[in-house]
Scaffold this motif. Structure first.
Motif, PDB file in Angstrom:
ATOM      1  N   VAL A 175      -8.485-128.572 -16.907  1.00  0.00           N
ATOM      2  CA  VAL A 175      -9.535-128.824 -17.719  1.00  0.00           C
ATOM      3  C   VAL A 175      -8.989-129.295 -19.503  1.00  0.00           C
ATOM      4  O   VAL A 175      -7.680-128.860 -19.944  1.00  0.00           O
ATOM      5  CB  VAL A 175      -9.867-127.527 -18.419  1.00  0.00           C
ATOM      6  CG1 VAL A 175     -11.320-127.679 -19.321  1.00  0.00           C
ATOM      7  CG2 VAL A 175     -10.653-126.775 -16.966  1.00  0.00           C
ATOM      8  N   PRO A 176      -9.713-130.778 -19.844  1.00  0.00           N
ATOM      9  CA  PRO A 176      -9.101-131.440 -21.011  1.00  0.00           C
ATOM     10  C   PRO A 176      -8.952-130.308 -21.834  1.00  0.00           C
ATOM     11  O   PRO A 176      -9.141-129.453 -22.030  1.00  0.00           O
ATOM     12  CB  PRO A 176     -10.092-131.930 -21.031  1.00  0.00           C
ATOM     13  CG  PRO A 176     -10.578-132.276 -19.971  1.00  0.00           C
ATOM     14  CD  PRO A 176     -10.585-130.932 -19.172  1.00  0.00           C
ATOM     15  N   TYR A 177      -7.498-130.122 -22.387  1.00  0.00           N
ATOM     16  CA  TYR A 177      -6.812-129.124 -23.619  1.00  0.00           C
ATOM     17  C   TYR A 177      -6.457-127.819 -23.584  1.00  0.00           C
ATOM     18  O   TYR A 177      -6.122-127.366 -24.289  1.00  0.00           O
ATOM     19  CB  TYR A 177      -8.540-129.580 -24.780  1.00  0.00           C
ATOM     20  CG  TYR A 177      -8.316-131.177 -25.131  1.00  0.00           C
ATOM     21  CD1 TYR A 177      -8.012-132.049 -25.919  1.00  0.00           C
ATOM     22  CD2 TYR A 177      -9.703-130.959 -24.607  1.00  0.00           C
ATOM     23  CE1 TYR A 177      -8.424-133.385 -26.077  1.00  0.00           C
ATOM     24  CE2 TYR A 177     -10.373-132.722 -25.354  1.00  0.00           C
ATOM     25  CZ  TYR A 177      -9.393-134.073 -25.580  1.00  0.00           C
ATOM     26  OH  TYR A 177     -10.196-135.095 -26.164  1.00  0.00           O
ATOM     27  N   VAL A 178      -6.777-127.670 -22.037  1.00  0.00           N
ATOM     28  CA  VAL A 178      -6.322-126.644 -22.302  1.00  0.00           C
ATOM     29  C   VAL A 178      -4.583-126.407 -21.741  1.00  0.00           C
ATOM     30  O   VAL A 178      -4.996-126.769 -20.630  1.00  0.00           O
ATOM     31  CB  VAL A 178      -7.504-125.549 -21.118  1.00  0.00           C
ATOM     32  CG1 VAL A 178      -6.446-124.440 -20.263  1.00  0.00           C
ATOM     33  CG2 VAL A 178      -9.036-125.602 -21.410  1.00  0.00           C
ATOM     34  N   ALA A 179      -4.370-125.871 -22.581  1.00  0.00           N
ATOM     35  CA  ALA A 179      -2.993-125.787 -22.308  1.00  0.00           C
ATOM     36  C   ALA A 179      -2.546-124.605 -21.179  1.00  0.00           C
ATOM     37  O   ALA A 179      -1.360-124.787 -20.751  1.00  0.00           O
ATOM     38  CB  ALA A 179      -2.236-125.591 -23.742  1.00  0.00           C
ATOM     39  N   LYS A 180      -2.980-123.294 -21.371  1.00  0.00           N
ATOM     40  CA  LYS A 180      -2.628-122.411 -20.605  1.00  0.00           C
ATOM     41  C   LYS A 180      -3.746-121.204 -20.147  1.00  0.00           C
ATOM     42  O   LYS A 180      -4.996-121.624 -20.527  1.00  0.00           O
ATOM     43  CB  LYS A 180      -1.287-121.178 -20.890  1.00  0.00           C
ATOM     44  CG  LYS A 180      -1.927-120.565 -22.381  1.00  0.00           C
ATOM     45  CD  LYS A 180      -0.942-119.966 -22.776  1.00  0.00           C
ATOM     46  CE  LYS A 180      -1.089-119.006 -24.100  1.00  0.00           C
ATOM     47  NZ  LYS A 180      -0.500-118.142 -24.558  1.00  0.00           N
TER      48      LYS A 180
ATOM     49  N   THR B 159     -16.520-129.168 -28.695  1.00  0.00           N
ATOM     50  CA  THR B 159     -16.630-127.836 -28.135  1.00  0.00           C
ATOM     51  C   THR B 159     -15.934-128.393 -26.927  1.00  0.00           C
ATOM     52  O   THR B 159     -16.551-129.270 -26.208  1.00  0.00           O
ATOM     53  CB  THR B 159     -18.614-127.533 -27.819  1.00  0.00           C
ATOM     54  OG1 THR B 159     -18.992-127.099 -28.591  1.00  0.00           O
ATOM     55  CG2 THR B 159     -18.613-126.370 -26.273  1.00  0.00           C
ATOM     56  N   VAL B 160     -15.441-127.412 -25.960  1.00  0.00           N
ATOM     57  CA  VAL B 160     -14.797-127.453 -24.635  1.00  0.00           C
ATOM     58  C   VAL B 160     -14.586-126.878 -24.079  1.00  0.00           C
ATOM     59  O   VAL B 160     -14.846-125.623 -24.207  1.00  0.00           O
ATOM     60  CB  VAL B 160     -12.764-127.274 -24.762  1.00  0.00           C
ATOM     61  CG1 VAL B 160     -12.747-127.527 -23.576  1.00  0.00           C
ATOM     62  CG2 VAL B 160     -12.547-128.181 -26.085  1.00  0.00           C
ATOM     63  N   GLU B 161     -15.694-127.709 -22.747  1.00  0.00           N
ATOM     64  CA  GLU B 161     -16.428-127.049 -21.629  1.00  0.00           C
ATOM     65  C   GLU B 161     -15.597-126.082 -20.592  1.00  0.00           C
ATOM     66  O   GLU B 161     -14.687-127.121 -20.168  1.00  0.00           O
ATOM     67  CB  GLU B 161     -17.619-127.811 -21.587  1.00  0.00           C
ATOM     68  CG  GLU B 161     -18.770-128.388 -22.751  1.00  0.00           C
ATOM     69  CD  GLU B 161     -19.389-129.425 -21.494  1.00  0.00           C
ATOM     70  OE1 GLU B 161     -19.701-128.993 -20.382  1.00  0.00           O
ATOM     71  OE2 GLU B 161     -20.877-129.500 -22.257  1.00  0.00           O
TER      72      GLU B 161
END
Length: 380
Positions: free
Chosen positions: A176-181, A117-119
């Motif tokens: 935010v880690p792993y958020v690209a756009k 999960t990415v928060e």
């Protein structure tokens, strides 16, 4: 301002006295008193020194009377304004609403599928380079997912954050880690400047409804107007016991955004507002599409101002479009379009579309296309 206030009778605390009345009264009083003392009549010409003195005094006296009239009217809802109106509102336990931030749904998209999960923390900021928004609550992109939509509000209150188009907010300020756009999925809306006098007057007028706990229509209307001053028209109805449906539109008939609907839903869920027995559903009204296809003509005698008339007629059509969508349940009415175009200077109007159409109490008209053609000059 609502019709109930506008249609209240006019009042005057000085019996509608005008400056000429005060001047004439001073002259009569002087002449009567002069005769009482001397037993003689006196005629005062306009250039007589005493006339000039009396006229000068009358201006000061009339100015004082105007202040008397103004002071009395500030206790009346129809006339009150500014700080006077704020004090009048306080008697009903109401304060002028401060500026409200605009809102939007922001989509956070990952660079790829993640096993965990990415928060997305609450308060994560995004921007278009000038206006900043922050998320209103924490969110998560579950394992295997790629995106999540989060409600966000502008960090600057007022209308400055309104009308940013879909995708325009596309810069992630707080990584935010792993958020690209990131991107807004809808135009921003809901920002409102400090409440104006007319809107505050409307709320004061319907304020007694807020004291009820039975959930009357006017009570819900009051609380919606309190939530955001840019809510221009509200429809409240209940087709089944317990269920309450609320539809609304914004200034100039704009439909509310998803984030605005969520905000109103949350606001009305407050236990101090919503009766415990009410199940409230907040939504935008359904739209009924219509088209405009008109041709207009101008009097030959107006040749020299034809360009001005063209501009005025086009503006009248735009005003009609706003008028048509500014009230829920307003029938599509070409007669109003003709009236506004002719008031703008058109001699004659040929309307192909729209045709009159009853749209139902819970719908609102929505323009799908517009064609306005200048047909030329005609003899008077």
């Amino acid at each position: 301002m609502i019709d109930e206030i506008l249609n209240l009778p006019d009042v005057s605390f000085i019996d509608d006295l005008q400056l000429d009345d005060v001047q004439a009264q001073l002259v009569r009083d002087y002449q009567n008193r002069y005769k009482e003392i001397t037993g003689k009549d006196v005629a005062l010409e306009r250039a007589d020194p005493m006339s000039l003195i009396l006229y000068a005094l009358s201006i000061q006296i009339y100015q004082a009377l105007l202040y008397v009239d103004k002071t009395g009217k500030q206790d009346l809802l129809k006339y009150s304004y500014g700080e006077y109106l704020d004090n009048l509102a306080a008697m009903k336990g109401i304060a002028r609403e401060q500026a409200k931030p605009s809102r939007a749904m922001i989509r956070f998209t990952l660079s790829g599928i993640r096993p965990n999960t990415v928060e997305i923390p609450e308060g994560t900021r995004v921007t278009n380079g000038e206006i900043y928004f922050q998320t209103e609550s924490p969110a998560e992109i579950p394992a295997g997912g790629t995106s999540v939509d989060v409600a966000a509000e502008c960090m600057t209150s007022g209308v400055a954050g309104n009308n940013l188009e879909t995708g325009e907010i596309n810069v992630l300020v707080d990584p935010v880690p792993y958020v690209a756009k990131v991107a807004n999925t809808e135009p921003t809306t809901g920002g409102a400047d400090i409440e104006d006098d007319d809107t505050l007057k409307d709320r004061i007028y319907i304020a007694p409804s807020k004291y009820s706990v039975a959930g009357p229509e006017e009570s819900y209307r009051y609380w919606l107007k309190t939530y955001n001053a840019n809510i221009s028209d509200v429809l409240i109805y209940s087709d089944d016991p317990v269920d309450v449906t609320i539809e609304f539109i914004m200034t100039d008939g704009e439909l509310p955004s998803e984030s605005m609907l969520l905000g109103v839903q949350k606001f009305l869920s407050d236990e101090q507002i919503r009766p415990l027995t009410d199940r409230v559903t907040v939504k935008a009204p359904e739209t009924v599409d219509y088209k405009i296809n008109v041709k207009y003509f101008v009097n030959q005698s107006d040749l020299k101002k034809v360009d001005t008339i063209k501009t005025a007629v086009n503006a009248a059509v735009d005003d009609y479009i706003i008028w048509q969508r500014s009230k829920i349940g307003r029938d599509i009415n070409p007669s109003q379009l003709i009236q506004q175009m002719m008031s703008a200077g058109a001699k004659r109007v040929e309307v192909t579309l729209p045709v009159f159409q009853v749209i139902g109490k819970a719908n609102v008209a929505k323009l799908s296309s517009k064609t306005v053609t200048y047909g030329g000059l005609e003899d008077d």
